[in-house]
Design an enzyme around this catalytic site. Structure first.
Site, PDB file in Angstrom:
ATOM      1  N   LYS A 198      -1.583  -3.117  -2.380  1.00 40.11           N
ATOM      2  CA  LYS A 198      -0.447  -2.202  -2.467  1.00 40.11           C
ATOM      3  C   LYS A 198      -0.229  -1.585  -1.093  1.00 40.11           C
ATOM      4  O   LYS A 198      -1.104  -0.910  -0.550  1.00 40.11           O
ATOM      5  CB  LYS A 198      -0.718  -1.110  -3.504  1.00 40.11           C
ATOM      6  N   LYS A 251       2.203  -5.550  -4.198  1.00 44.17           N
ATOM      7  CA  LYS A 251       3.310  -4.601  -4.258  1.00 44.17           C
ATOM      8  C   LYS A 251       3.568  -4.062  -2.855  1.00 44.17           C
ATOM      9  O   LYS A 251       2.624  -3.612  -2.197  1.00 44.17           O
ATOM     10  CB  LYS A 251       2.954  -3.447  -5.206  1.00 44.17           C
TER      11      LYS A 251
END
Length: 326
Positions: A198, A251
């Site tokens: 992320k 992400k």
């Protein structure tokens, strides 16, 4: 050699193109994010995300039924509590908003998978993903004390009926802490979808409107990854796999398809791509202005995620994609 080799031969007819298509998007690939808020009959559109709403639990249930009827197998729940504090109480309390929404959805639509975002930023008064030193205005989260909060949160979510736990705070050791907490509480069969890679991305802006989770000071660069780094993502996924992750997430997705590809090449676990809020909002804004064909550009993007190696796609476009596929 030309003219013996003519790749265009296989592009001449729609059915032939369909037969040789390498990557196909289906409803089964999709996960739809939902934002739960307190109250009743609440459906408040997020100003920076046209078509996305903050929903009270009763409205979440209605949305879940529609999602299931469209053939989408799963939702992921985020919560906005009534009150926030430094202990992120709303994240791990048995009556937390996500716990209540999870139970309601599982009672109404038992065959719809409920994934829960296991993070703390929506629930802390400062908007960071865990405990801070008293007086710290840099946003440097205290890693190990925060693991205990994440463990408590995951167990509370599993008790509420969550099918999959998805920790997203990027704390070192968070998968191991959550796995041990779930196992000790009798939830050894509950899988973990780790936000393994992320990034500290500018693409999250509209989400912070939706989840009301913008940091009050500092930023999240001491725990989320540097967008310049690729090899580091492989280190992160190796650690998460060793700690017991069942699935892995990258992400954002659109600007990180090289990372999705590298992660998929490095593991045999399912890989999810999160088509995040900024990616969604850019397409919606362009489509509303008539600058792009929304359906074509969204479907091309979804196909690109599959081509890059994603097995699952978390996207705010999910309902539209499911309708277009149908």
């Amino acid at each position: 050699m030309f003219p013996t080799h003519r790749p265009r031969r296989l592009r001449q007819h729609p059915q032939l193109r369909r037969m040789v298509q390498e990557n196909i998007v289906t409803q089964a690939d999709l996960i739809y994010p939902l934002f739960a808020v307190p109250g009743e009959s609440v459906a408040k559109e997020v100003s920076s995300m046209p078509g996305v709403y903050q929903l009270s639990v009763d409205k979440i249930v209605e949305e879940a039924k529609e999602v299931y009827d469209l053939g989408i197998p799963a939702i992921i729940l985020f919560g906005i509590p009534t009150d926030k504090d430094t202990d992120a109480t709303g994240a791990w309390h048995d009556c937390g908003i996500v716990q209540r929404a999870t139970t309601a959805v599982k009672e109404a639509v038992p065959d719809l998978l409920v994934i829960v975002d296991t993070c703390l930023c929506e629930y802390t008064s400062h908007g960071h993903c865990g405990y801070l030193e008293v007086g710290d205005l840099s946003g440097r989260v205290l890693n190990d004390p925060t693991l205990e909060l994440l463990k408590k949160t995951a167990v509370a979510q599993a008790k509420a009926g969550a099918d999959i736990i998805a920790p997203s705070g990027m704390m070192d050791g968070f998968v191991q802490a959550i796995r041990s907490g779930l196992d000790e509480a009798g939830f050894s069969d509950t899988p973990i979808l780790s936000y393994a890679a992320k990034y500290a991305s500018a693409y999250y802006g509209p989400f912070r409107d939706a989840a009301e989770s913008a940091p009050q000071f500092g930023d999240r660069r001491t725990y989320q990854m540097d967008p310049a780094n690729g090899t580091e993502a492989l280190k992160e996924i190796e650690l998460d796999i060793a700690e017991g992750a069942d699935m892995l997430m990258v992400k954002p997705a659109l600007a990180y398809m090289d990372i999705i590809w590298r992660v998929k090449e490095a593991t045999n676990l399912p890989v999810a791509a999160y088509n995040v809020s900024g990616e969604y909002s850019m397409v919606k804004a362009a489509a509303l202005n008539g600058w792009v064909d929304e359906q074509k550009i969204v479907m091309e993007t979804m196909t690109s995620f599959k081509r890059s190696g994603a097995d699952l796609i978390l996207t705010y476009h999910a309902k539209d994609v499911a309708r277009w596929l149908a």
